[in-house]
Design a protein around this motif. Structure first.
Motif, PDB file in Angstrom:
ATOM      1  N   SER A   1       0.803  -1.222   0.000  1.00 58.36           N
ATOM      2  CA  SER A   1       0.000   0.000   0.000  1.00 58.36           C
ATOM      3  C   SER A   1       0.834   1.270   0.000  1.00 58.36           C
ATOM      4  O   SER A   1       0.282   2.371   0.024  1.00 58.36           O
ATOM      5  N   GLY A   2       2.140   1.113   0.008  1.00 58.51           N
ATOM      6  CA  GLY A   2       2.994   2.300   0.043  1.00 58.51           C
ATOM      7  C   GLY A   2       2.796   3.216  -1.148  1.00 58.51           C
ATOM      8  O   GLY A   2       3.009   4.426  -1.063  1.00 58.51           O
ATOM      9  N   LEU A   3       2.402   2.635  -2.281  1.00 55.21           N
ATOM     10  CA  LEU A   3       2.156   3.438  -3.472  1.00 55.21           C
ATOM     11  C   LEU A   3       0.668   3.652  -3.710  1.00 55.21           C
ATOM     12  O   LEU A   3       0.260   4.031  -4.806  1.00 55.21           O
ATOM     13  N   ALA A   4      -0.158   3.363  -2.693  1.00 52.72           N
ATOM     14  CA  ALA A   4      -1.588   3.626  -2.811  1.00 52.72           C
ATOM     15  C   ALA A   4      -1.828   5.127  -2.688  1.00 52.72           C
ATOM     16  O   ALA A   4      -0.879   5.913  -2.683  1.00 52.72           O
TER      17      ALA A   4
ATOM     18  N   SER B   1      -5.489   1.853  -0.170  1.00 56.44           N
ATOM     19  CA  SER B   1      -5.317   3.254   0.195  1.00 56.44           C
ATOM     20  C   SER B   1      -5.616   3.487   1.668  1.00 56.44           C
ATOM     21  O   SER B   1      -4.994   4.346   2.317  1.00 56.44           O
ATOM     22  N   PHE B   2      -6.560   2.712   2.220  1.00 55.76           N
ATOM     23  CA  PHE B   2      -6.896   2.861   3.633  1.00 55.76           C
ATOM     24  C   PHE B   2      -5.700   2.528   4.521  1.00 55.76           C
ATOM     25  O   PHE B   2      -5.435   3.223   5.504  1.00 55.76           O
ATOM     26  N   TYR B   3      -4.977   1.455   4.189  1.00 57.92           N
ATOM     27  CA  TYR B   3      -3.792   1.097   4.976  1.00 57.92           C
ATOM     28  C   TYR B   3      -2.811   2.265   5.027  1.00 57.92           C
ATOM     29  O   TYR B   3      -2.291   2.621   6.085  1.00 57.92           O
ATOM     30  N   GLU B   4      -2.526   2.828   3.861  1.00 54.73           N
ATOM     31  CA  GLU B   4      -1.579   3.941   3.793  1.00 54.73           C
ATOM     32  C   GLU B   4      -2.130   5.170   4.505  1.00 54.73           C
ATOM     33  O   GLU B   4      -1.417   5.843   5.254  1.00 54.73           O
ATOM     34  N   TRP B   5      -3.418   5.468   4.288  1.00 53.25           N
ATOM     35  CA  TRP B   5      -4.045   6.633   4.903  1.00 53.25           C
ATOM     36  C   TRP B   5      -4.070   6.506   6.428  1.00 53.25           C
ATOM     37  O   TRP B   5      -3.773   7.470   7.152  1.00 53.25           O
ATOM     38  N   PHE B   6      -4.423   5.316   6.927  1.00 49.80           N
ATOM     39  CA  PHE B   6      -4.523   5.130   8.373  1.00 49.80           C
ATOM     40  C   PHE B   6      -3.145   5.215   9.026  1.00 49.80           C
ATOM     41  O   PHE B   6      -3.000   5.736  10.144  1.00 49.80           O
ATOM     42  N   HIS B   7      -2.133   4.712   8.325  1.00 47.27           N
ATOM     43  CA  HIS B   7      -0.756   4.845   8.825  1.00 47.27           C
ATOM     44  C   HIS B   7      -0.400   6.320   8.983  1.00 47.27           C
ATOM     45  O   HIS B   7       0.150   6.734  10.012  1.00 47.27           O
TER      46      HIS B   7
ATOM     47  N   TYR C   1     -10.844  17.299  -1.467  1.00 43.97           N
ATOM     48  CA  TYR C   1      -9.403  17.583  -1.569  1.00 43.97           C
ATOM     49  C   TYR C   1      -8.544  16.315  -1.494  1.00 43.97           C
ATOM     50  O   TYR C   1      -7.387  16.350  -1.083  1.00 43.97           O
ATOM     51  N   ASN C   2      -9.129  15.179  -1.860  1.00 47.63           N
ATOM     52  CA  ASN C   2      -8.406  13.891  -1.816  1.00 47.63           C
ATOM     53  C   ASN C   2      -7.848  13.590  -0.424  1.00 47.63           C
ATOM     54  O   ASN C   2      -6.744  13.047  -0.285  1.00 47.63           O
ATOM     55  N   LEU C   3      -8.625  13.893   0.584  1.00 46.89           N
ATOM     56  CA  LEU C   3      -8.153  13.691   1.961  1.00 46.89           C
ATOM     57  C   LEU C   3      -8.413  12.292   2.492  1.00 46.89           C
ATOM     58  O   LEU C   3      -7.860  11.919   3.532  1.00 46.89           O
ATOM     59  N   PHE C   4      -9.236  11.500   1.804  1.00 48.20           N
ATOM     60  CA  PHE C   4      -9.643  10.201   2.337  1.00 48.20           C
ATOM     61  C   PHE C   4      -9.297   9.079   1.353  1.00 48.20           C
ATOM     62  O   PHE C   4      -9.069   9.323   0.165  1.00 48.20           O
ATOM     63  N   PRO C   5      -9.239   7.820   1.838  1.00 47.14           N
ATOM     64  CA  PRO C   5      -8.892   6.690   0.967  1.00 47.14           C
ATOM     65  C   PRO C   5     -10.062   6.254   0.098  1.00 47.14           C
ATOM     66  O   PRO C   5     -11.217   6.343   0.496  1.00 47.14           O
ATOM     67  N   ALA C   6      -9.717   5.746  -1.090  1.00 47.53           N
ATOM     68  CA  ALA C   6     -10.745   5.294  -2.034  1.00 47.53           C
ATOM     69  C   ALA C   6     -10.958   3.790  -1.992  1.00 47.53           C
ATOM     70  O   ALA C   6     -11.986   3.292  -2.453  1.00 47.53           O
ATOM     71  N   ASN C   7     -10.001   3.031  -1.431  1.00 53.41           N
ATOM     72  CA  ASN C   7     -10.104   1.571  -1.421  1.00 53.41           C
ATOM     73  C   ASN C   7      -9.296   1.034  -0.245  1.00 53.41           C
ATOM     74  O   ASN C   7      -8.692   1.809   0.515  1.00 53.41           O
ATOM     75  N   LEU C   8      -9.273  -0.293  -0.104  1.00 51.27           N
ATOM     76  CA  LEU C   8      -8.600  -0.902   1.041  1.00 51.27           C
ATOM     77  C   LEU C   8      -7.099  -0.635   1.069  1.00 51.27           C
ATOM     78  O   LEU C   8      -6.562  -0.249   2.118  1.00 51.27           O
TER      79      LEU C   8
END
Length: 294
Positions: A47-50, A72-78, A63-70
Protein backbone atom coordinates in the motif's frame (compact mmCIF):
# COMPACT_ATOMS: atom_id res chain seq x y z
CA UNK A 1 5.60 39.59 26.86
CA UNK A 2 7.12 38.23 30.03
CA UNK A 3 3.66 37.88 31.56
CA UNK A 4 2.42 35.91 28.53
CA UNK A 5 5.46 33.64 28.69
CA UNK A 6 4.92 33.02 32.40
CA UNK A 7 1.24 32.30 31.83
CA UNK A 8 2.06 29.89 29.00
CA UNK A 9 4.60 28.07 31.15
CA UNK A 10 2.08 27.87 34.00
CA UNK A 11 -0.52 26.38 31.67
CA UNK A 12 1.93 23.74 30.49
CA UNK A 13 2.75 22.80 34.07
CA UNK A 14 -0.94 22.65 34.98
CA UNK A 15 -1.63 20.37 32.00
CA UNK A 16 1.27 18.10 32.98
CA UNK A 17 0.01 18.04 36.57
CA UNK A 18 -3.44 16.89 35.41
CA UNK A 19 -2.30 14.30 32.87
CA UNK A 20 0.98 13.30 34.45
CA UNK A 21 4.18 13.52 32.41
CA UNK A 22 5.02 9.79 32.83
CA UNK A 23 1.63 8.89 31.39
CA UNK A 24 2.03 11.41 28.56
CA UNK A 25 5.37 9.84 27.72
CA UNK A 26 3.96 6.30 27.87
CA UNK A 27 1.10 7.31 25.57
CA UNK A 28 3.55 8.83 23.11
CA UNK A 29 5.60 5.64 23.16
CA UNK A 30 2.49 3.58 22.39
CA UNK A 31 1.63 5.88 19.46
CA UNK A 32 5.16 5.60 18.08
CA UNK A 33 4.98 1.80 18.26
CA UNK A 34 1.55 1.79 16.59
CA UNK A 35 2.86 4.01 13.79
CA UNK A 36 5.75 1.63 13.13
CA UNK A 37 3.48 -1.41 12.99
CA UNK A 38 0.99 0.32 10.71
CA UNK A 39 3.89 1.30 8.46
CA UNK A 40 4.86 -2.37 8.30
CA UNK A 41 1.28 -3.23 7.38
CA UNK A 42 1.26 -0.61 4.61
CA UNK A 43 4.50 -1.98 3.19
CA UNK A 44 3.46 -5.64 3.54
CA UNK A 45 0.18 -5.05 1.72
CA UNK A 46 1.91 -3.11 -1.02
CA UNK A 47 0.00 0.00 0.00
CA UNK A 48 2.99 2.30 0.04
CA UNK A 49 2.16 3.44 -3.47
CA UNK A 50 -1.59 3.63 -2.81
CA UNK A 51 -3.42 6.94 -2.55
CA UNK A 52 -2.33 7.27 -6.20
CA UNK A 53 1.16 8.07 -4.88
CA UNK A 54 -0.15 11.35 -3.42
CA UNK A 55 1.35 12.83 -0.27
CA UNK A 56 0.08 14.05 2.14
CA UNK A 57 -3.27 13.74 0.33
CA UNK A 58 -4.86 10.43 -0.63
CA UNK A 59 -7.22 9.57 -3.51
CA UNK A 60 -10.83 10.24 -2.49
CA UNK A 61 -13.17 12.67 -0.76
CA UNK A 62 -12.87 16.45 -0.50
CA UNK A 63 -9.40 17.58 -1.57
CA UNK A 64 -8.41 13.89 -1.82
CA UNK A 65 -8.15 13.69 1.96
CA UNK A 66 -9.64 10.20 2.34
CA UNK A 67 -8.89 6.69 0.97
CA UNK A 68 -10.74 5.29 -2.03
CA UNK A 69 -10.10 1.57 -1.42
CA UNK A 70 -8.60 -0.90 1.04
CA UNK A 71 -4.94 -0.51 -0.02
CA UNK A 72 -5.32 3.25 0.20
CA UNK A 73 -6.90 2.86 3.63
CA UNK A 74 -3.79 1.10 4.98
CA UNK A 75 -1.58 3.94 3.79
CA UNK A 76 -4.05 6.63 4.90
CA UNK A 77 -4.52 5.13 8.37
CA UNK A 78 -0.76 4.85 8.82
CA UNK A 79 -0.42 8.56 8.06
CA UNK A 80 -3.41 9.37 10.31
CA UNK A 81 -1.90 7.65 13.36
CA UNK A 82 1.56 9.03 12.51
CA UNK A 83 0.08 12.54 12.64
CA UNK A 84 -1.12 12.01 16.21
CA UNK A 85 2.21 10.39 17.12
CA UNK A 86 3.98 13.46 15.78
CA UNK A 87 1.78 15.79 17.84
CA UNK A 88 2.40 13.63 20.92
CA UNK A 89 6.17 13.71 20.33
CA UNK A 90 6.15 17.48 20.01
CA UNK A 91 3.89 17.82 23.05
CA UNK A 92 6.15 15.57 25.13
CA UNK A 93 9.24 17.53 24.09
CA UNK A 94 7.64 20.89 24.89
CA UNK A 95 6.33 19.59 28.20
CA UNK A 96 9.73 18.18 29.15
CA UNK A 97 11.54 21.34 28.14
CA UNK A 98 9.13 23.71 29.92
CA UNK A 99 8.76 21.69 33.12
CA UNK A 100 11.74 22.14 35.49
CA UNK A 101 10.70 18.98 37.34
CA UNK A 102 11.55 16.74 34.39
CA UNK A 103 15.01 15.14 34.39
CA UNK A 104 17.37 16.88 31.94
CA UNK A 105 18.27 13.51 30.40
CA UNK A 106 14.61 12.82 29.68
CA UNK A 107 14.17 16.26 28.15
CA UNK A 108 17.22 15.71 25.93
CA UNK A 109 15.94 12.35 24.72
CA UNK A 110 12.43 13.53 23.84
CA UNK A 111 13.72 16.72 22.20
CA UNK A 112 16.05 14.58 20.08
CA UNK A 113 13.01 12.48 19.16
CA UNK A 114 11.23 15.68 18.15
CA UNK A 115 14.19 16.73 15.99
CA UNK A 116 14.14 13.36 14.23
CA UNK A 117 10.39 13.56 13.60
CA UNK A 118 10.46 15.98 10.62
CA UNK A 119 13.27 13.89 9.12
CA UNK A 120 11.05 10.85 9.49
CA UNK A 121 8.16 12.73 7.86
CA UNK A 122 10.33 13.60 4.86
CA UNK A 123 11.47 9.99 4.57
CA UNK A 124 7.82 8.88 4.74
CA UNK A 125 7.02 11.25 1.90
CA UNK A 126 9.88 9.84 -0.17
CA UNK A 127 8.67 6.25 0.35
CA UNK A 128 5.49 7.30 -1.45
CA UNK A 129 7.13 9.32 -4.21
CA UNK A 130 10.10 6.99 -4.88
CA UNK A 131 9.56 3.70 -2.96
CA UNK A 132 13.24 2.69 -3.02
CA UNK A 133 14.65 0.08 -0.64
CA UNK A 134 17.28 2.47 0.72
CA UNK A 135 14.63 5.04 1.60
CA UNK A 136 12.37 2.35 3.08
CA UNK A 137 15.22 1.14 5.29
CA UNK A 138 16.11 4.66 6.45
CA UNK A 139 12.44 5.30 7.18
CA UNK A 140 12.22 2.11 9.26
CA UNK A 141 15.44 2.57 11.24
CA UNK A 142 14.71 6.23 11.97
CA UNK A 143 11.34 5.14 13.38
CA UNK A 144 13.08 2.47 15.49
CA UNK A 145 15.56 5.06 16.77
CA UNK A 146 12.70 7.35 17.84
CA UNK A 147 11.06 4.35 19.54
CA UNK A 148 14.28 3.52 21.42
CA UNK A 149 14.71 7.15 22.55
CA UNK A 150 11.21 7.15 24.02
CA UNK A 151 11.66 3.75 25.66
CA UNK A 152 14.79 5.01 27.41
CA UNK A 153 13.06 8.25 28.41
CA UNK A 154 10.03 6.36 29.73
CA UNK A 155 12.19 4.01 31.80
CA UNK A 156 14.03 7.01 33.27
CA UNK A 157 10.76 8.68 34.22
CA UNK A 158 9.46 5.52 35.92
CA UNK A 159 12.82 4.74 37.57
CA UNK A 160 11.66 4.99 41.18
CA UNK A 161 8.94 2.37 40.59
CA UNK A 162 11.21 -0.18 38.91
CA UNK A 163 12.89 -2.98 40.89
CA UNK A 164 15.00 -6.09 40.42
CA UNK A 165 11.83 -8.01 39.60
CA UNK A 166 11.34 -5.85 36.54
CA UNK A 167 14.77 -6.95 35.32
CA UNK A 168 13.68 -10.57 35.58
CA UNK A 169 10.34 -9.76 33.95
CA UNK A 170 12.06 -8.00 31.06
CA UNK A 171 14.30 -11.02 30.50
CA UNK A 172 11.26 -13.32 30.56
CA UNK A 173 9.66 -11.11 27.91
CA UNK A 174 12.83 -11.30 25.82
CA UNK A 175 12.94 -15.07 26.21
CA UNK A 176 9.36 -15.35 24.97
CA UNK A 177 9.80 -12.81 22.16
CA UNK A 178 12.96 -14.25 20.65
CA UNK A 179 11.59 -17.65 19.51
CA UNK A 180 8.55 -15.87 18.09
CA UNK A 181 10.84 -13.53 16.20
CA UNK A 182 12.48 -16.52 14.54
CA UNK A 183 9.26 -18.54 14.11
CA UNK A 184 7.54 -15.65 12.32
CA UNK A 185 10.43 -15.02 9.94
CA UNK A 186 10.68 -16.20 6.29
CA UNK A 187 13.39 -18.61 7.45
CA UNK A 188 10.70 -20.75 9.08
CA UNK A 189 7.73 -19.69 6.96
CA UNK A 190 9.38 -20.82 3.74
CA UNK A 191 6.16 -20.49 1.75
CA UNK A 192 5.97 -16.79 0.85
CA UNK A 193 2.16 -16.93 1.02
CA UNK A 194 2.45 -17.75 4.73
CA UNK A 195 4.45 -14.56 5.29
CA UNK A 196 1.27 -12.50 5.26
CA UNK A 197 0.85 -8.85 6.32
CA UNK A 198 -0.56 -9.95 9.68
CA UNK A 199 2.44 -12.23 10.26
CA UNK A 200 4.83 -9.42 9.35
CA UNK A 201 3.08 -7.05 11.77
CA UNK A 202 3.33 -9.71 14.49
CA UNK A 203 7.03 -10.22 13.84
CA UNK A 204 7.81 -6.52 14.01
CA UNK A 205 5.65 -6.20 17.12
CA UNK A 206 7.82 -8.90 18.66
CA UNK A 207 10.90 -6.95 17.48
CA UNK A 208 9.79 -3.84 19.36
CA UNK A 209 9.03 -5.94 22.46
CA UNK A 210 12.49 -7.49 22.27
CA UNK A 211 14.18 -4.08 22.03
CA UNK A 212 12.13 -2.69 24.91
CA UNK A 213 12.90 -5.76 27.04
CA UNK A 214 16.67 -5.48 26.74
CA UNK A 215 16.58 -1.73 27.35
CA UNK A 216 14.59 -2.20 30.55
CA UNK A 217 16.81 -5.09 31.67
CA UNK A 218 20.03 -3.12 31.21
CA UNK A 219 18.85 0.19 32.66
CA UNK A 220 17.07 -1.22 35.69
CA UNK A 221 19.83 -3.80 36.17
CA UNK A 222 22.43 -1.05 36.45
CA UNK A 223 20.33 0.70 39.09
CA UNK A 224 19.15 -2.26 41.13
CA UNK A 225 21.70 -5.11 40.85
CA UNK A 226 24.86 -5.27 42.93
CA UNK A 227 26.64 -7.89 40.77
CA UNK A 228 28.62 -5.97 38.14
CA UNK A 229 29.30 -9.17 36.18
CA UNK A 230 25.57 -9.81 35.91
CA UNK A 231 25.06 -6.24 34.70
CA UNK A 232 27.80 -6.88 32.14
CA UNK A 233 25.90 -9.98 30.97
CA UNK A 234 22.78 -7.85 30.49
CA UNK A 235 24.72 -5.26 28.51
CA UNK A 236 26.12 -8.03 26.32
CA UNK A 237 22.61 -9.38 25.79
CA UNK A 238 21.41 -5.93 24.72
CA UNK A 239 24.20 -5.60 22.18
CA UNK A 240 23.50 -9.08 20.87
CA UNK A 241 19.77 -8.30 20.61
CA UNK A 242 20.51 -5.26 18.43
CA UNK A 243 22.59 -7.41 16.07
CA UNK A 244 19.85 -10.07 15.96
CA UNK A 245 17.21 -7.46 15.12
CA UNK A 246 19.41 -6.00 12.39
CA UNK A 247 20.24 -9.38 10.91
CA UNK A 248 16.59 -10.43 11.09
CA UNK A 249 15.65 -7.38 9.05
CA UNK A 250 18.46 -8.01 6.55
CA UNK A 251 17.61 -11.70 6.26
CA UNK A 252 14.01 -10.82 5.41
CA UNK A 253 15.05 -8.29 2.78
CA UNK A 254 17.94 -10.11 1.10
CA UNK A 255 17.26 -13.82 1.78
CA UNK A 256 21.02 -14.30 2.08
CA UNK A 257 21.86 -17.83 3.39
CA UNK A 258 24.96 -16.59 5.19
CA UNK A 259 22.95 -13.97 7.05
CA UNK A 260 20.25 -16.54 7.75
CA UNK A 261 22.67 -18.91 9.49
CA UNK A 262 24.31 -16.08 11.44
CA UNK A 263 20.90 -14.80 12.50
CA UNK A 264 19.87 -18.24 13.77
CA UNK A 265 23.20 -18.79 15.58
CA UNK A 266 23.14 -15.44 17.36
CA UNK A 267 19.45 -15.89 18.21
CA UNK A 268 20.29 -19.20 19.90
CA UNK A 269 23.15 -17.60 21.87
CA UNK A 270 20.89 -14.72 22.90
CA UNK A 271 18.19 -17.14 24.04
CA UNK A 272 20.67 -18.97 26.27
CA UNK A 273 21.89 -15.61 27.61
CA UNK A 274 18.33 -14.63 28.50
CA UNK A 275 17.72 -17.92 30.32
CA UNK A 276 20.97 -17.60 32.29
CA UNK A 277 20.10 -13.98 33.08
CA UNK A 278 16.68 -14.96 34.43
CA UNK A 279 18.18 -17.56 36.73
CA UNK A 280 20.87 -15.21 38.03
CA UNK A 281 18.66 -12.17 38.53
CA UNK A 282 16.08 -14.12 40.52
CA UNK A 283 18.67 -14.79 43.21
CA UNK A 284 20.69 -11.60 42.85
CA UNK A 285 21.11 -9.08 45.62
CA UNK A 286 19.28 -5.83 45.13
CA UNK A 287 21.06 -2.50 45.37
CA UNK A 288 19.37 -0.04 47.73
CA UNK A 289 18.66 3.23 45.92
CA UNK A 290 20.61 6.18 47.28
CA UNK A 291 18.64 8.82 49.09
CA UNK A 292 17.38 11.44 46.69
CA UNK A 293 18.25 9.38 43.60
CA UNK A 294 15.88 9.63 40.67
Amino acid sequence: MSSDSTTGGSRVRQLIARVGFPHLLATTLALVAATILLGVAAKATGSGLACEANWPQCDAGPYNLFPANLPSFYEWFHRFVAMFAGFAIIGSAVAAWRNPGVDARVATLVVLGMVLTPIQVVLGRETVLQYEMTILSLHFWTAVLIFVLFVVATVLVWRSALTRRHVTGALVLGTAALPLHVALSPLVLTDITDYSPSVQMAQYGVTLALLAAVIVAVMVGRWRLEDDRLVGLLVGAAGLALVVVFLGRRAVMTLNPALDYLYLLLSAILFVTFVVGIRLTRGASSRTPKAGSR
